[in-house]
Motif scaffolding. Structure first.
Motif, short mmCIF file in Angstrom:
data_model
loop_
_atom_site.label_atom_id
_atom_site.label_comp_id
_atom_site.label_asym_id
_atom_site.label_seq_id
_atom_site.Cartn_x
_atom_site.Cartn_y
_atom_site.Cartn_z
N ASP A 52 0.81 -1.22 0.00
CA ASP A 52 0.00 0.00 0.00
C ASP A 52 0.85 1.27 0.00
O ASP A 52 0.30 2.37 -0.02
N LEU A 53 2.15 1.11 0.05
CA LEU A 53 3.06 2.25 0.07
C LEU A 53 3.65 2.48 -1.32
O LEU A 53 4.11 1.54 -1.97
N ASP A 54 3.62 3.72 -1.75
CA ASP A 54 4.34 4.13 -2.96
C ASP A 54 5.41 5.10 -2.48
O ASP A 54 5.16 6.31 -2.34
N LEU A 55 6.57 4.55 -2.16
CA LEU A 55 7.63 5.37 -1.58
C LEU A 55 8.18 6.38 -2.58
O LEU A 55 8.60 7.47 -2.19
N ASP A 56 8.16 6.07 -3.87
CA ASP A 56 8.63 7.01 -4.89
C ASP A 56 7.74 8.25 -4.95
O ASP A 56 8.21 9.36 -5.14
N GLN A 57 6.44 8.04 -4.80
CA GLN A 57 5.47 9.14 -4.83
C GLN A 57 5.18 9.68 -3.43
O GLN A 57 4.43 10.65 -3.28
#
Length: 155
Positions: A52-57
């Motif tokens: 559930d994590l989008d670390l890039d965004q």
């Protein structure tokens, strides 16, 4: 709603500093920091999944199955949150805050007692971190109330 024996509590800057700098066993320190930095509910932080994590965004999309109002909620992640996440060991493939790799963190009462004792802070409840986030966002950062309510995912 707080009862007469459990008053509304907002942590002081000194208490935040003490708790922040207290060495805690994995994953209690990260749990505390993520609760304070995001303002999300204890169950939502505990149920945080890598997928559930989008670390890039710098976004965390909480599925409706984990939110109190059952609606998907997207949380922007600050640099501080990303830094906390970067310190976490990857135990298993699913949960971010876990000790087993198979289940989300669940030892809240025991963890809070240990954290209170080490930091010398008394009368703390996990929900006080959410309240502290909301208060500091509104008062210190002058975030409009509607924005604070949206961050907290209040209907």
């Amino acid at each position: 709603m707080p009862s007469a024996d459990r008053p509304i509590r907002v942590l002081t800057n000194d208490e935040i500093s003490e708790l922040w700098n207290t060495e805690s066993p994995h994953p209690v320190g990260a749990l505390f920091k993520l609760l304070l930095l995001t303002g999300q509910r204890r169950s939502e932080i505990a149920g945080m999944r890598w997928q559930d994590l989008d670390l890039d965004q710098a976004l965390w999309t909480i599925p409706g199955s984990l939110t109190k109002n059952h609606e998907q909620h997207t949380v922007p992640l600050s640099k501080q949150v990303l830094a906390v996440l970067a310190t976490l060991p990857r135990i298993g493939e699913e949960y971010v805050i876990t000790t087993t790799g198979q289940t989300p963190f669940s030892g809240f009462s025991k963890a809070k007692v240990a954290l209170d004792k080490k930091a010398g802070v008394t009368g703390l409840r996990w929900h006080d971190l959410r309240r502290t986030f909301a208060t500091l966002a509104a008062e210190e950062l002058t975030t409009p109330q509607a924005v604070v309510e949206a961050i907290l995912n209040h209907k």
